[in-house]
Motif scaffolding. Sequence first.
Motif: not given
Lengths: 309, 254
Positions: A72, A79, A82-83, A87, A96, A99-101, B7, B10-11, B14, B18, B85-87, B89-91, B93-96
């Motif tokens: 990964s 996608f 949208p990912a 907000q 952000h 940071l995941l990477y 990670p 980050s989450l 976030r 919100h 929202s699809g967010f 799926q990005g997490v 597929t990430s290396p987190a």
Amino acid sequence: MLTIDNISHTYHRRKGAATRALDGVSFDAAHGEVTAVIGPNGSGKSTLFRLVTGALHLQQGGIQLDGQHPGSARLGVVFQSPALDRQLTVFENLYHHALLYGRRLKKAQLPAELLDVLELNGRLDSKVDELSGGFQRRVELAKALLTEPELLVLDEPFTGLDINARDAFFSVLQHVTAARGLTTLLVTHELSVATRCDRVVLFEEGTVIANERPGALLSDFGRMVVVIRGEDLDTLAARIAASSDIVSLRIADDALLLKNTTLQDVLMIVDERDSRIHDIEARRPTLEDYFIARTGHALQDAVGELEAA
Amino acid sequence: MTAILLPTYSLWIRDLKHFIRQRSRVIGAVGQPFVIWIFLSAGFKNSVNAGGADYGAYLFPGIIMLIALFAAIFSTISVIEDRKSGFLQGVLTSPAPRASIVWSKMLAGTTIALLQSVVFMVLLPFTGLSLSWEGIGLSILILAGTGMTLTGLGFLISWSMSSTQGFHAIMNLLLIPMWILSGAFFPPEGTASWLGVIIHLNPLYYITTLFQKAFFAGSGVSVAGGPSVAVSIAVFAALFLLLFITSLRLVRKS
């Protein structure tokens, strides 16, 4: 180079039912090229996307990037839906994501060239929700490219974009692929876009039925084709075959395609005042024509039917 | 270690962004428990035997528990929203590491629960209670544990759900009885025997009792009866571990 080697995948549903989504799929995608994966819905494109991105576990076969598993960290993904966090601002989304990477990111560290190409300079503090669909797609692409992936995989990234936004997005994609030497895999059913890709891999019922450069796929059709719409087209096709060496192909119940010819040549054989003929049109051949010639049915019809269902 | 820390950070941040940016959520989070406390303590003042203590004071830690409970659990609605929202799926597929998703949601829910609870504690002078600093410190520690545990419960349910309305319905069905039967609203002593059995099966009863004991320590209000501190801590820890490990397995499996 991305190597997809003989992968098969079966979905096992409840009550023992099984669906074979991919069956011995093999192809390569080169660095610096955009490889389009096209095919009707249910042909296995999405399963391939999920296998390459790691969302599904491989059951059989192998996926390698330059001889290694594309983990990964080497992967950028865009996608269909949208990912993005709508907000947050554009920069916050990028921050952000980095940071995941495992990377801390400051605004000054953002690659200027990437922001320039994607025209995101000056929009970093805008909330994603306030951007147009086209620009949200660009943020998505920026996110995917930010971590400097070697393999970029996009699943129907043009969904919801108008023609101008789609073309602009594709041009950017081509540019960054070539400039960064990326291996880009584009899963799409937008045939007009696929025609502009470096290579097209055509899927049908879980198998690869063609893997060529678009020009090579269409070479058999010549530079121009003529499409006749009307009734009693079998009789017409027989008359054309008897009086010329033009090859015809039924592309719909009411449409006959004549390969490698011109309107002028066709009008010497066909009387356009014939009441059974509704319309005659000369145009460039498309991947849709190739798909019909190979499978006997239209790719876009299959897409439309499934979307309607 | 950095592989999971960044990670998770980050989450977590976030989710806090919100929360803070939704003004109505902040106002509701602070205003609603205040209104509930005022009305319940006024309405039940002469009806409930609170072991000799003023009912408003008895109810106060229960309201704090209610705040923590709802804040922690409902913060996990973000799991459903992130998926829709699809967010997410990005997490994924990430290396987190997948564990960072569980940790971040637990931390975010706990932070929000603590923020709201501490803000509510500003009303302490109106209860007539004088608490020890030690009691307040212990209370905040228990609230943090409560936040982590209940966020785990919310996470477990929200991870498998696709509708926020469905999540609301299920959680209200579960949460309101859990809170009412936690000893926060009325002492379990003297209730019908069948109700006593249900109360003793409710893990929140042990957490609430522990919290009340810490909260009232040195205040002059005694929390008589109930499970021992050791039993309460054991139930609390077991519940946390069960929810955390199950959440982790669920996320790793998907």
